[in-house]
Scaffold this active site. Structure first.
Site, PDB file in Angstrom:
ATOM      1  N   ASP A 129      -7.897  -2.621  -1.111  1.00 35.77           N
ATOM      2  CA  ASP A 129      -8.497  -1.636  -0.593  1.00 35.77           C
ATOM      3  C   ASP A 129      -9.091  -2.225   0.880  1.00 35.77           C
ATOM      4  O   ASP A 129      -8.964  -3.295   1.247  1.00 35.77           O
ATOM      5  CB  ASP A 129      -9.611  -0.716  -1.183  1.00 35.77           C
ATOM      6  CG  ASP A 129      -9.775   0.490  -0.817  1.00 35.77           C
ATOM      7  OD1 ASP A 129      -9.408   0.928   0.262  1.00 35.77           O
ATOM      8  OD2 ASP A 129     -10.132   1.192  -1.517  1.00 35.77           O
TER       9      ASP A 129
HETATM   10  C1  BGC Z   1     -10.541   3.855   0.575  1.00 40.29           C
HETATM   11  C2  BGC Z   1      -8.932   4.058   0.452  1.00 40.29           C
HETATM   12  C3  BGC Z   1      -8.151   4.415   1.466  1.00 40.29           C
HETATM   13  C4  BGC Z   1      -8.461   3.161   2.547  1.00 40.29           C
HETATM   14  C5  BGC Z   1      -7.697   3.388   4.036  1.00 40.29           C
HETATM   15  C6  BGC Z   1     -10.800   2.922   1.873  1.00 40.29           C
HETATM   16  O1  BGC Z   1     -12.075   2.964   2.077  1.00 40.29           O
HETATM   17  O2  BGC Z   1     -11.049   3.545  -0.668  1.00 40.29           O
HETATM   18  O3  BGC Z   1      -8.856   4.973  -0.829  1.00 40.29           O
HETATM   19  O4  BGC Z   1      -6.753   4.456   1.130  1.00 40.29           O
HETATM   20  O5  BGC Z   1      -9.691   2.996   2.827  1.00 40.29           O
HETATM   21  O6  BGC Z   1      -8.015   4.453   4.545  1.00 40.29           O
END
Ligand code: BGC
Length: 711
Positions: free
Chosen positions: A288
């Site tokens: 993530d």
């Molecule tokens: C979130 C994800 C997301 C990623 C990219 C993260 O902070 O937890 O779900 O896909 O950011 O935007």
């Protein structure tokens, strides 16, 4: 009207072939030949994902702050990017990757495609209320169609985190509290995104997230510690991920949290053992946003080298945004801590997906301006979104059959969400035009309803966007008087209330889940002069509606329904569409009951009805159980489930049982019902929940008799 249903063992019977994890030898050969040309720097580049140049969906980690991304791109040191959207932007960056790098390896472009691209679908949790897997698949396919037309080929979704804590803001993106329903939804969405083949121009790579346990953050506070045992992990958390992988998902995103003491991003058991070895996953494991860097903050890694080593060796192939792989993996390889073979294995996963997406054949496959112009916000897409929205609405209460509205009544439309065109778009509507949702006010106009309107109170202070405490700090009560005057002269009041779209979503957890601001004061004032109140609630989470339930006759829960919101709500209010949604999460009586879920264990002192002594599992200050349970939802018909027949009354392990029921509509109003099959294993080596959903079927009948004329 009678319909017979027979339950057997069904799984998802969608009408499309599923993309699979099986390797295609032709692609593997090509992957090997590209790999053989690559330097170590270029290989590591494929494992490095960076945010684009425009929007950001998280804080930029330290090591990424001083980067010159254009130089990195030109050197082939970036394999994929996120938050780049629109053919123009995508083409510009793809051109650098293809024309200016030594090997010309194309980039993949990722985006949080959570509930539609520009034509916004109901938030994911709302869609689950439809219990209609084919519709959910179509909705994902429509989103894929629009996003690919805008150059995106990697959806960071579906989010398949089971959760039963409405305080957690991210429940809006999720699949509700039940692992079985969640698994079907996970698979429907993956199939919707990826279709039968990834190299079609209108399909994209799915990325179920967040692996794993993210939905169990303590007290529903986002990013918080997760403490779950193996039993919960395997029975509640993992099933939807497994379903998504079985449906052919070719990427997966790890979660921010620590699980059983180890950050999920460095969790060897979860990634290498379960996902890659046991489940045979052949796609990309993506961290993530900055989650590899956060391993230091968690207190797991003392420095970036340690974090890189542990995340990579545990099986996380691609680093989103931390730049740790880009900066440290090569050293670890030189020191023989991370083998070249291991790096090659991860690079192959990335290249494989790029071949599957058709990017090596045509890097601009998703860069077609004509498609972008024609497909996005097309009439077909809006029609589909309307159908999904209609099916996502849940009728929670309808005393004295106040609903559906009839044309002879004097109708007042009151409330802060009656005219709002932005909040219904929900939290993850990154590509949507602001104020592009149909409001309830417009929905009423579109159906030629005679009504009068008063706002009553504001929901948010539009001059302040953050922090939320002040954003929601509404003190102006002036509009209440006008609303009361209107309610007084009306036969019925439709009161549109709810939550702002930014009260749910990432980083938006709350300790209270009642209607915010002055909305309760508005309901109180209006209900003092008019007993016929229909509350339309819009939110991204289950709300505590105990007080409202006491004060109004009808409640229609409309979530955040997307672009066609107001049209869908109006059609339900007028009976043009008979509501059929069922709750995918329990609505509590009080926030203190959270987490609350139907599939709980019995305990040694169960809270059985009629227990009148103190020493049993209960709260002393609130009635037991949820206000509205999982699976609950009313309609305008009178449909009963009758004649339950079991082929046997006892079965042994490995046996099966056939259950037949008759669904009878005792009214003249045609409608749909979701027939739900639950089981309980009474005694077991490991105790089982008191109820477990095992099958269901949505029985539909076209509606004819509640079409009302307001003309
Ligand atoms: C979130 C994800 C997301 C990623 C990219 C993260 O902070 O937890 O779900 O896909 O950011 O935007």
């Amino acid at each position: 009207m009678k319909t017979k249903i027979i339950f057997g063992i069904i799984y998802l019977c969608l009408k499309v072939n599923v993309f699979s994890q099986d390797l295609d030898p032709r692609i593997e050969q090509k992957v090997d030949s590209v790999l053989s040309l690559m330097t170590m720097d270029e290989k590591i580049g494929q494992l490095n994902q960076l945010n684009g140049f425009w929007d950001a969906t998280g804080p930029i980690p330290e090591e990424g702050q001083s980067l010159n991304k254009y130089n990195q791109l030109k050197a082939g040191l970036i394999g994929s990017m996120l938050n780049v959207k629109g053919v123009k932007e995508v083409r510009e960056l793809q051109k650098i990757a293809v024309e200016q790098t030594r090997l010309g390896i194309p980039l993949i472009f990722g985006f949080d495609l959570i509930h539609g691209y520009k034509t916004i679908t109901p938030i994911p949790l709302a869609e689950v209320s439809s219990w209609d897997m084919e519709l959910i698949r179509k909705s994902a396919a429509m989103a894929a169609e629009e996003a690919t037309a805008a150059g995106v080929n990697w959806a960071f979704g579906p989010m398949v985190d089971v959760s039963s804590d409405a305080r957690w803001g991210r429940v809006m993106e999720g699949v509700g509290e039940d692992p079985y329903l969640a698994s079907l939804v996970a698979s429907a969405r993956v199939i919707g995104y990826q279709g039968e083949n990834l190299d079609r121009t209108n399909t994209l790579l799915a990325c179920p997230k967040h692996y794993a346990g993210y939905g169990f953050a303590e007290s529903g506070k986002d990013y918080n510690t997760v403490s779950i045992d193996d039993y919960t992990l395997h029975n509640f958390v993992m099933p939807p991920f497994k379903a998504a992988i079985d449906a052919g998902a070719m990427s997966i995103m790890t979660s921010f949290n620590v699980i059983q003491g180890v950050p999920a991003t460095a969790n060897n058991y979860l990634i290498n053992e379960k996902l890659k070895k046991d489940w045979g996953f052949k796609g990309i494991v993506l961290s993530d946003w900055g989650s590899i860097a956060e391993m230091i903050t968690h207190g797991f890694s003392p420095n970036p080298i340690h974090a890189t080593r542990h995340a990579f060796l545990a099986g996380t192939d691609v680093d989103m945004e931390a730049s740790f792989y880009a900066n440290h993996l090569k050293d670890l390889n030189t020191q023989n801590i991370v083998s070249t073979a291991k790096i090659d294995e991860s690079v192959k996963r990335v290249l494989r997906v790029k071949f599957q997406l058709g990017l090596f054949d045509d890097p601009y496959l998703y860069c077609d301006e004509t498609r972008e112009e024609q497909i996005i916000l097309s009439k077909e897409n809006r029609d589909l979104v309307l159908e999904v929205a209609l099916n996502s609405i849940v009728l929670l209460k309808n005393d004295t059959n106040l609903l559906p509205l009839t044309g002879d009544k004097k109708i007042a439309l009151i409330g802060p969400l009656a005219k709002d065109k932005n909040i219904p778009l929900g939290n993850w509507s990154l590509a949507a035009d602001s104020d592009s949702a149909v409001s309830i006010y417009e929905g009423f106009k579109n159906l030629n309803i005679n009504f009068e309107y008063a706002k009553g109170v504001n929901l948010v202070n539009k001059k302040v966007s953050f922090p939320f405490a002040t954003h929601l700090n509404i003190t102006n009560t002036e509009g209440i008087e006008e609303a009361v005057a209107l309610a007084k002269k009306s036969d019925v009041v439709v009161l549109a209330v709810g939550e702002d779209a930014f009260q749910t979503g990432e980083g938006r957890s709350q300790s209270e889940i009642q209607l915010p601001g002055l909305q309760r004061a508005l309901i109180e004032a209006v209900s003092a002069v008019n007993a016929n109140i229909i509350l339309v609630t819009q939110s991204g989470r289950p709300l505590d509606l105990s007080w409202e339930n006491e004060h109004v006759k009808s409640i229609v829960h409309a979530w955040h329904l997307g672009t066609e919101s107001g049209n869908a709500i109006t059609k339900v209010l007028t009976g043009e569409f008979n509501p059929s949604g069922k709750l995918p999460m329990s609505f509590p009586r009080a926030v203190g009951q959270l987490p609350i879920y139907y599939n709980k264990y019995k305990t040694g002192r169960p809270s059985d009805p009629g227990n009148d002594i103190v020493f049993w599992s209960h709260f002393t200050d609130v009635e037991e159980g949820p206000l509205f349970p999982f699976g609950y939802g009313l309609n305008y018909s009178n449909i009963k489930i009758e004649n339950v027949k079991l082929s046997k009354i006892k079965i042994k392990e490995g046996d099966s049982i056939k259950i037949e029921v008759t669904i009878k509509n005792h009214s003249k109003v045609q409608g749909s019902e979701v027939v739900q099959l639950y089981i309980q294993d009474l005694y077991s080596r490991y105790v089982r929940p008191i109820k477990e959903l095992k099958d269901f079927e949505k029985v539909r009948k076209e509606l004819s008799c509640y079409l009302l004329a307001f003309l």
